[in-house]
Motif scaffolding. Sequence first.
Motif, PDB file in Angstrom:
ATOM      1  N   PRO A 275       3.535  20.324  40.004  1.00 60.94           N
ATOM      2  CA  PRO A 275       3.368  19.258  40.618  1.00 60.94           C
ATOM      3  C   PRO A 275       3.814  18.003  41.121  1.00 60.94           C
ATOM      4  O   PRO A 275       3.825  17.124  39.528  1.00 60.94           O
ATOM      5  N   ALA A 276       4.274  17.014  41.635  1.00 62.51           N
ATOM      6  CA  ALA A 276       4.393  15.524  41.211  1.00 62.51           C
ATOM      7  C   ALA A 276       2.871  15.033  41.120  1.00 62.51           C
ATOM      8  O   ALA A 276       1.817  15.370  41.468  1.00 62.51           O
TER       9      ALA A 276
ATOM     10  N   ASP B 257      10.194  12.073  35.654  1.00 64.23           N
ATOM     11  CA  ASP B 257       9.531  10.554  36.410  1.00 64.23           C
ATOM     12  C   ASP B 257       8.469  10.613  37.623  1.00 64.23           C
ATOM     13  O   ASP B 257       7.770  10.061  38.287  1.00 64.23           O
ATOM     14  N   GLY B 258       7.302  11.959  37.078  1.00 64.81           N
ATOM     15  CA  GLY B 258       6.343  11.347  38.057  1.00 64.81           C
ATOM     16  C   GLY B 258       6.825  12.288  39.416  1.00 64.81           C
ATOM     17  O   GLY B 258       5.821  13.099  40.589  1.00 64.81           O
ATOM     18  N   GLY B 259       7.813  13.117  39.648  1.00 65.06           N
ATOM     19  CA  GLY B 259       7.941  14.193  40.609  1.00 65.06           C
ATOM     20  C   GLY B 259       7.878  15.614  40.993  1.00 65.06           C
ATOM     21  O   GLY B 259       7.849  15.772  39.836  1.00 65.06           O
ATOM     22  N   ALA B 260       8.153  15.535  41.947  1.00 68.67           N
ATOM     23  CA  ALA B 260       7.710  17.735  41.793  1.00 68.67           C
ATOM     24  C   ALA B 260       9.156  18.096  41.069  1.00 68.67           C
ATOM     25  O   ALA B 260      10.081  17.437  41.513  1.00 68.67           O
ATOM     26  N   VAL B 261       8.705  18.849  40.243  1.00 71.94           N
ATOM     27  CA  VAL B 261       9.787  19.751  40.237  1.00 71.94           C
ATOM     28  C   VAL B 261      10.184  20.951  39.889  1.00 71.94           C
ATOM     29  O   VAL B 261       9.115  21.644  40.165  1.00 71.94           O
TER      30      VAL B 261
ATOM     31  N   ASN C 198      15.100  21.546  41.336  1.00 74.28           N
ATOM     32  CA  ASN C 198      15.128  20.176  41.881  1.00 74.28           C
ATOM     33  C   ASN C 198      14.245  19.371  41.258  1.00 74.28           C
ATOM     34  O   ASN C 198      13.040  19.952  40.314  1.00 74.28           O
ATOM     35  N   GLY C 199      14.228  17.980  41.005  1.00 71.23           N
ATOM     36  CA  GLY C 199      13.813  17.933  40.511  1.00 71.23           C
ATOM     37  C   GLY C 199      13.967  16.827  39.147  1.00 71.23           C
ATOM     38  O   GLY C 199      15.033  17.600  38.281  1.00 71.23           O
ATOM     39  N   ARG C 200      13.527  16.819  38.535  1.00 72.14           N
ATOM     40  CA  ARG C 200      13.946  15.917  37.076  1.00 72.14           C
ATOM     41  C   ARG C 200      12.621  16.356  35.941  1.00 72.14           C
ATOM     42  O   ARG C 200      11.912  16.135  35.457  1.00 72.14           O
TER      43      ARG C 200
END
Length: 201
Positions: free
Chosen positions: A111-112, A168-172, A134-136
Motif C-alpha cells: 500500500p501507499a 517512492d511511497g506509492g502503491a506497488v 505497477n508502481g516502483r
Amino acid sequence: MDRETGEVLDAVGPRLRALRRHRGITLAGLAAATGVSESTLSRLESGQRRATLELLLPLARTYGVPLDELVGAPRTGDPRIHLTPIRRFGMTFVPLSRRPGGVQAFKMIIPARAEPLEPTPQTHDGFEWLYVLNGRLRLVLGDRDLELSPGEAAEFATSSPHWLGSADGGAVELLILFDPQGMRAHVHAGPHPPSRSGKQW
C-alpha cells in the motif's frame, strides 16, 4: 461421509421436486416415463430415500440434464481459483495457485504510505521470482539497494537478507513465484541495463 457430500445429498430431494413441478410433470407421469414407482419417487423427493445412481440415471434421461446438474453436485476439476486475500506485515497477498507444495504464485500489493518504511531485511529458505506490475518497487537484497519499475523482474535465494517496499511511497503491485524447495524459476534474462538508480542487478 464428509459434510459437503451430506449437504449435497440432503438437497437432492427438494431439487428433484422443484424440477418436476417446474416441468409440469405429475408423480404418476414421471413414474411412467422413468419406470420408477410413484412411491419411490415420492420418498426420494421428500428425503426419506437416499438418491442412488440407479434412481438418478432414468431421471436425468427423462429431464434431459447431466447428473451433476440434476443433483447440484460441485464441479470437479474446476480450473477457477477462488481468490482470498491474505493481509500480512501491512501488505496484501492474493494466492494465485492452490496446488499444495512446489512453486506458489501470489499477487502482492504494497500500500501507499505517507512516510517510507525503514527496511528490515529477513531471511528464510526458498527461492523467489518477482515481476513488477505497477508502481516502483524498492528491493533491498544483501548489501544492494535496487529500484524496479513496471515490467522489470528479479530472482534471488531467500536465504539472502531481503526486503520489499515502495521506492517512492506509492502503491506497488507485483507478481511473486515462491519455491520453498529453493529451485530456481525457469525464467532467465540476459544482462540487465542499469536501473534508474544507476545500479546493475
